[in-house]
Design a protein around this motif. Sequence first.
Motif, PDB file in Angstrom:
ATOM      1  N   VAL A  87      -1.084  17.697  -7.652  1.00 16.05           N
ATOM      2  CA  VAL A  87       0.002  17.582  -6.735  1.00 16.05           C
ATOM      3  C   VAL A  87      -0.490  18.435  -5.503  1.00 16.05           C
ATOM      4  N   ILE A  88      -0.337  17.863  -4.201  1.00 24.13           N
ATOM      5  CA  ILE A  88      -0.937  18.374  -3.089  1.00 24.13           C
ATOM      6  C   ILE A  88       0.446  19.037  -2.051  1.00 24.13           C
ATOM      7  N   THR A  99      -5.239  11.276  -1.857  1.00 27.27           N
ATOM      8  CA  THR A  99      -6.122  12.330  -2.233  1.00 27.27           C
ATOM      9  C   THR A  99      -5.639  12.989  -3.470  1.00 27.27           C
ATOM     10  N   ALA A 100      -4.082  12.982  -3.708  1.00 32.63           N
ATOM     11  CA  ALA A 100      -3.471  13.635  -4.863  1.00 32.63           C
ATOM     12  C   ALA A 100      -3.907  12.896  -5.921  1.00 32.63           C
ATOM     13  N   ASP A 142       2.486  13.826  -5.376  1.00 33.42           N
ATOM     14  CA  ASP A 142       1.724  13.659  -6.431  1.00 33.42           C
ATOM     15  C   ASP A 142       1.017  12.207  -6.571  1.00 33.42           C
ATOM     16  N   GLY A 143       1.098  11.528  -5.488  1.00 33.92           N
ATOM     17  CA  GLY A 143       0.364  10.315  -5.362  1.00 33.92           C
ATOM     18  C   GLY A 143       1.482   9.028  -5.643  1.00 33.92           C
ATOM     19  N   ALA A 144       2.501   9.533  -6.568  1.00 30.40           N
ATOM     20  CA  ALA A 144       3.379   8.647  -6.818  1.00 30.40           C
ATOM     21  C   ALA A 144       4.753   8.700  -6.029  1.00 30.40           C
ATOM     22  N   ARG A 165       0.799  -1.278   0.081  1.00 25.01           N
ATOM     23  CA  ARG A 165      -0.198  -0.115   0.063  1.00 25.01           C
ATOM     24  C   ARG A 165       0.883   1.160  -0.110  1.00 25.01           C
ATOM     25  N   GLN A 166       2.172   1.103   0.287  1.00 25.27           N
ATOM     26  CA  GLN A 166       3.024   2.016   0.431  1.00 25.27           C
ATOM     27  C   GLN A 166       3.486   2.670  -1.217  1.00 25.27           C
ATOM     28  N   VAL A 167       2.591   3.343  -1.687  1.00 23.91           N
ATOM     29  CA  VAL A 167       2.668   3.584  -3.307  1.00 23.91           C
ATOM     30  C   VAL A 167       3.362   4.778  -3.574  1.00 23.91           C
TER      31      VAL A 167
END
Lengths: 267, 267, 267
Positions: A167-168, A160-161, A179-181, A9-11
């Motif tokens: 980008v948050i 959420t990003a 950015d989620g990644a 889950r650590q994406v």
Amino acid sequence: MQNPQPAARQVSRQVSREQLASQAAALLARLRDKAPRVHCITNSVAQNFTANALLALGAIPSMTLSAEEIGAFVARSDALLVNLGTFDSERREATALAVASARQNGLPWVLDPVFVDRAPSRAAYARDLIVLEPKAVRLNVAEFTALAGHEPLPEAVAQTARDWRSVIGLSGATDLITDGARTATIANGHPLMARVTAMGCAASAIVAACLAAEEDAFVATASAMLIVGVAGEHAAAKAEGPGSFAAAILDALYNIGGKTLAALART
Amino acid sequence: MQNPQPAARQVSRQVSREQLASQAAALLARLRDKAPRVHCITNSVAQNFTANALLALGAIPSMTLSAEEIGAFVARSDALLVNLGTFDSERREATALAVASARQNGLPWVLDPVFVDRAPSRAAYARDLIVLEPKAVRLNVAEFTALAGHEPLPEAVAQTARDWRSVIGLSGATDLITDGARTATIANGHPLMARVTAMGCAASAIVAACLAAEEDAFVATASAMLIVGVAGEHAAAKAEGPGSFAAAILDALYNIGGKTLAALART
Amino acid sequence: MQNPQPAARQVSRQVSREQLASQAAALLARLRDKAPRVHCITNSVAQNFTANALLALGAIPSMTLSAEEIGAFVARSDALLVNLGTFDSERREATALAVASARQNGLPWVLDPVFVDRAPSRAAYARDLIVLEPKAVRLNVAEFTALAGHEPLPEAVAQTARDWRSVIGLSGATDLITDGARTATIANGHPLMARVTAMGCAASAIVAACLAAEEDAFVATASAMLIVGVAGEHAAAKAEGPGSFAAAILDALYNIGGKTLAALART
């Protein structure tokens, strides 16, 4: 068959201190060379300091809100900032026209959802803007919680990003950018930054300026927040209080370079 | 019969460095003695710095835009500034009322046609105001070119000043001031002036303050631009960047006198 | 039967220098501990400096004027400032909603009737607000005279305070603060304070912040005016003109403590 490991889950991948500092230094040199135009929809409290922060860094601000001309101003700009600081019908009309112009012209734009935790009408309005996919959303913990509906645990922010497709840039004692990644943390900054009005608004404008000089919105947002944090630390060393600090951080944004970023960056 | 000599077209007379400096020094003393009231229609980005520049110099600013009361405020003022920086329906209504009040009361007024090169609606609006004969129009090269329709070669600017029946104060690396009959050049100033927002707006407000202390609009405009340029140079020597510079130029406007003007003036 | 003695009309009691300074020091410590939220309706010239003065002192400003949300913002604040500096239909609507919200929520509010001596419509509007019983009215001699209809002789000001049911904070070379029963005079301050725009507006905001930390409106108003006057003197000693002074007074508001108040207070 094994259960999924927690690691699965650590994406998002953590970016190193050295990479952050060197990317920010390169971006800053490009920004000063390009002198991008940044159109800002921001509150009247913040307009002056935001314009001065952009000028100090090497960008060219414009601030008109007039419905007749804002589309033309945005079309001739390199990036757009939408800040909800003082939120009235004039600024909402300006925002609709400006975001439409930015999207038509393929320009990056940044959302700063100031005070969405204070009035429900602001949160609803900010959510309508997030659907229009700003390249970056810069906000604090209270604002994030009000918009996302949950606490900003790092991997929840990354999710959420991905949901927002933005980008948050989450500001705090340690900033979190994702950015989620990819994820970056920035531990720079100084308590005096909270004693000068519009410091966060100016930081969001600097994110917009960096987006005008860097295609990768994650790198742009992380670089902007690193530059602001390091400038704040540098300024605090010279200041005797928030008045001299406000001048000193503009001086720092003007003078800062790769060496200072490399020396002071903390993650 | 001889052909007209090229010299016959040289209609504007160059004013000397010494004359400029001594006229500016005398005007500055009168201005500080009179403490003229200057009403300013200016953008919300520039209001604070413009007010502080006027106060530093010795004038008294007011800034209301309310249609109900702007006529009364202008009638009790000694000069008026109209700046197009942020240009909305409220400011256009205020401008119509304020210019009418200035003309009825025989007060000098200054036009600063900010950003007329960025949106055609601004240029058209500025042209409508120029017909109302401001005593002075202060603007940069891009703004002049957009309004006059030609490049600012010195004698072409002098002709435009005669056409507009206004003194033109053209800012640049070297400023050019002309009423069509006389021309002054001013080579003072510093690059940091372009790194502080509202510096040009404040300079235009100082032109208005000088018009309140000097009947000759050419002398007033040239003096104002000399004072601002010399103050900028003086401030830059003490500044470490645009933040400390913004404070230092206000200090300089407060402290500057005839000796500094005479020592630093360059044409 | 004897005629009434003049002494019988001397209804207000003078507060000592030592009491003023010690009450202000205690209040300041409470204020910094509580960090009260102060909502400000103020003019666009003054918004930035007012926000920075509140932040420097230890309060949290908000400034929205939007009719949709101002009621919610005031309800979550600890005090309200109403300043008439630039006076337009948006601010009048905001004022009506904000004062109603303050009264419903039992919050203290301060009126600063800027420029009521310049336009009759302002004076009429200010009188309508005074009927709504602000905890304090902070104003200068010209503004007092325009509203009260008489010169500010000390006991006449005390009578006006009783009539208005508000503490009056009258600024001048010597400030006069009275609730009708008690009177304080404060001789601190510096001429440079008149050379920075929004200094009076910021002082009124500081009155509001002090009201959020002190039930006794007379003590709160006198303390606020003492803190501002002492900070001004302290800053002037470090300043070279109004630009460096504006930064230095924010530094002073941040750093000032009981020792400085006790040492510098003059009545």
